[in-house]
Design an enzyme around this catalytic site. Structure first.
Site, PDB file in Angstrom:
ATOM      1  N   ASN A   8      45.024  12.896 -11.465  1.00  0.00           N
ATOM      2  CA  ASN A   8      43.609  12.968 -11.851  1.00  0.00           C
ATOM      3  C   ASN A   8      42.661  12.984 -10.654  1.00  0.00           C
ATOM      4  O   ASN A   8      41.444  12.978 -10.837  1.00  0.00           O
ATOM      5  CB  ASN A   8      43.246  11.795 -12.763  1.00  0.00           C
ATOM      6  CG  ASN A   8      43.985  11.860 -14.075  1.00  0.00           C
ATOM      7  OD1 ASN A   8      44.339  12.937 -14.541  1.00  0.00           O
ATOM      8  ND2 ASN A   8      44.237  10.709 -14.665  1.00  0.00           N
ATOM      9  N   CYS A   9      43.193  12.996  -9.455  1.00  0.00           N
ATOM     10  CA  CYS A   9      42.372  12.975  -8.235  1.00  0.00           C
ATOM     11  C   CYS A   9      41.887  14.396  -7.921  1.00  0.00           C
ATOM     12  O   CYS A   9      42.691  15.324  -7.792  1.00  0.00           O
ATOM     13  CB  CYS A   9      43.209  12.422  -7.086  1.00  0.00           C
ATOM     14  SG  CYS A   9      42.422  12.543  -5.468  1.00  0.00           S
ATOM     15  N   ASP A  10      40.579  14.571  -7.803  1.00  0.00           N
ATOM     16  CA  ASP A  10      40.007  15.888  -7.513  1.00  0.00           C
ATOM     17  C   ASP A  10      40.519  16.471  -6.195  1.00  0.00           C
ATOM     18  O   ASP A  10      40.805  17.666  -6.111  1.00  0.00           O
ATOM     19  CB  ASP A  10      38.480  15.821  -7.480  1.00  0.00           C
ATOM     20  CG  ASP A  10      37.874  15.619  -8.857  1.00  0.00           C
ATOM     21  OD1 ASP A  10      38.567  15.896  -9.868  1.00  0.00           O
ATOM     22  OD2 ASP A  10      36.715  15.177  -8.936  1.00  0.00           O
TER      23      ASP A  10
END
Length: 105
Positions: A8-10
Protein backbone atom coordinates in the site's frame (compact mmCIF):
# COMPACT_ATOMS: atom_id res chain seq x y z
CA UNK A 1 15.31 -8.42 -8.15
CA UNK A 2 13.26 -8.17 -4.94
CA UNK A 3 11.63 -5.05 -3.58
CA UNK A 4 11.03 -5.17 0.18
CA UNK A 5 8.26 -2.77 1.03
CA UNK A 6 4.53 -2.44 1.60
CA UNK A 7 1.92 -3.14 -1.04
CA UNK A 8 0.00 0.00 0.00
CA UNK A 9 3.05 2.30 -0.03
CA UNK A 10 2.90 4.88 -2.85
CA UNK A 11 6.68 4.99 -3.22
CA UNK A 12 6.87 1.20 -3.49
CA UNK A 13 4.13 1.24 -6.11
CA UNK A 14 6.04 3.84 -8.16
CA UNK A 15 9.18 1.72 -7.98
CA UNK A 16 7.33 -1.45 -9.00
CA UNK A 17 5.78 0.35 -11.95
CA UNK A 18 9.24 1.31 -13.24
CA UNK A 19 10.72 -2.11 -12.44
CA UNK A 20 8.35 -4.62 -14.07
CA UNK A 21 10.71 -7.57 -13.45
CA UNK A 22 10.90 -6.80 -9.74
CA UNK A 23 9.08 -9.00 -7.23
CA UNK A 24 7.37 -7.36 -4.22
CA UNK A 25 7.96 -8.86 -0.80
CA UNK A 26 5.46 -7.25 1.60
CA UNK A 27 7.39 -6.75 4.83
CA UNK A 28 4.25 -6.89 6.98
CA UNK A 29 3.11 -10.21 5.56
CA UNK A 30 6.44 -11.89 4.76
CA UNK A 31 9.05 -10.00 6.76
CA UNK A 32 12.61 -9.45 5.55
CA UNK A 33 15.20 -12.25 5.72
CA UNK A 34 17.59 -11.62 8.60
CA UNK A 35 20.63 -11.76 6.31
CA UNK A 36 19.15 -9.06 4.05
CA UNK A 37 18.35 -6.84 7.05
CA UNK A 38 21.82 -7.32 8.51
CA UNK A 39 23.48 -6.50 5.17
CA UNK A 40 21.21 -3.46 4.71
CA UNK A 41 21.99 -2.18 8.20
CA UNK A 42 25.72 -2.67 7.60
CA UNK A 43 25.45 -0.62 4.39
CA UNK A 44 22.91 2.06 5.37
CA UNK A 45 23.15 2.21 9.18
CA UNK A 46 20.46 4.23 10.94
CA UNK A 47 19.10 5.43 7.57
CA UNK A 48 17.36 2.03 7.38
CA UNK A 49 15.02 3.19 10.16
CA UNK A 50 12.16 5.44 9.01
CA UNK A 51 11.86 7.97 11.83
CA UNK A 52 9.21 9.97 9.92
CA UNK A 53 6.62 7.18 9.96
CA UNK A 54 3.44 7.12 12.03
CA UNK A 55 4.68 3.86 13.55
CA UNK A 56 7.80 5.66 14.83
CA UNK A 57 5.75 8.53 16.26
CA UNK A 58 3.62 5.99 18.12
CA UNK A 59 6.60 4.46 19.92
CA UNK A 60 7.55 5.40 23.45
CA UNK A 61 10.90 7.09 24.10
CA UNK A 62 12.05 3.84 25.69
CA UNK A 63 11.20 1.86 22.53
CA UNK A 64 12.93 4.40 20.30
CA UNK A 65 16.20 3.75 22.14
CA UNK A 66 16.17 0.05 21.23
CA UNK A 67 18.50 -1.29 18.49
CA UNK A 68 17.18 -0.51 14.98
CA UNK A 69 17.19 -4.13 13.77
CA UNK A 70 15.21 -5.21 16.81
CA UNK A 71 12.63 -2.47 16.17
CA UNK A 72 12.31 -3.35 12.47
CA UNK A 73 11.91 -7.01 13.39
CA UNK A 74 8.97 -6.13 15.64
CA UNK A 75 7.55 -3.32 13.48
CA UNK A 76 8.42 -3.99 9.81
CA UNK A 77 6.75 -0.72 8.74
CA UNK A 78 9.62 1.12 10.47
CA UNK A 79 11.98 0.13 7.66
CA UNK A 80 12.59 2.87 5.11
CA UNK A 81 11.06 1.82 1.82
CA UNK A 82 11.70 0.48 -0.64
CA UNK A 83 14.69 -1.73 0.03
CA UNK A 84 15.66 -3.20 -3.34
CA UNK A 85 17.91 -6.23 -3.57
CA UNK A 86 19.57 -7.13 -6.85
CA UNK A 87 21.98 -10.02 -7.38
CA UNK A 88 24.93 -7.98 -6.16
CA UNK A 89 23.67 -4.81 -4.47
CA UNK A 90 21.15 -3.21 -2.11
CA UNK A 91 19.40 0.12 -2.70
CA UNK A 92 17.41 2.09 -0.14
CA UNK A 93 14.66 4.51 -1.12
CA UNK A 94 13.45 5.57 -4.54
CA UNK A 95 15.44 8.71 -5.26
CA UNK A 96 17.18 9.75 -8.47
CA UNK A 97 20.44 8.02 -7.54
CA UNK A 98 18.66 4.68 -6.97
CA UNK A 99 16.74 5.06 -10.22
CA UNK A 100 19.93 5.89 -12.14
CA UNK A 101 21.79 2.93 -10.60
CA UNK A 102 18.96 0.61 -11.67
CA UNK A 103 18.81 2.11 -15.18
CA UNK A 104 15.37 3.67 -14.78
CA UNK A 105 14.70 7.05 -16.40
Amino acid sequence: MILYGLKNCDTCRKALKKLPDCQLSDVRAEGVPETVLTDAFAQFGDRLLNTRSTTWRGLSAEDRDRPPLELIGEHPALMKRPLIKTEDALYLGWDKSTQAALGVA
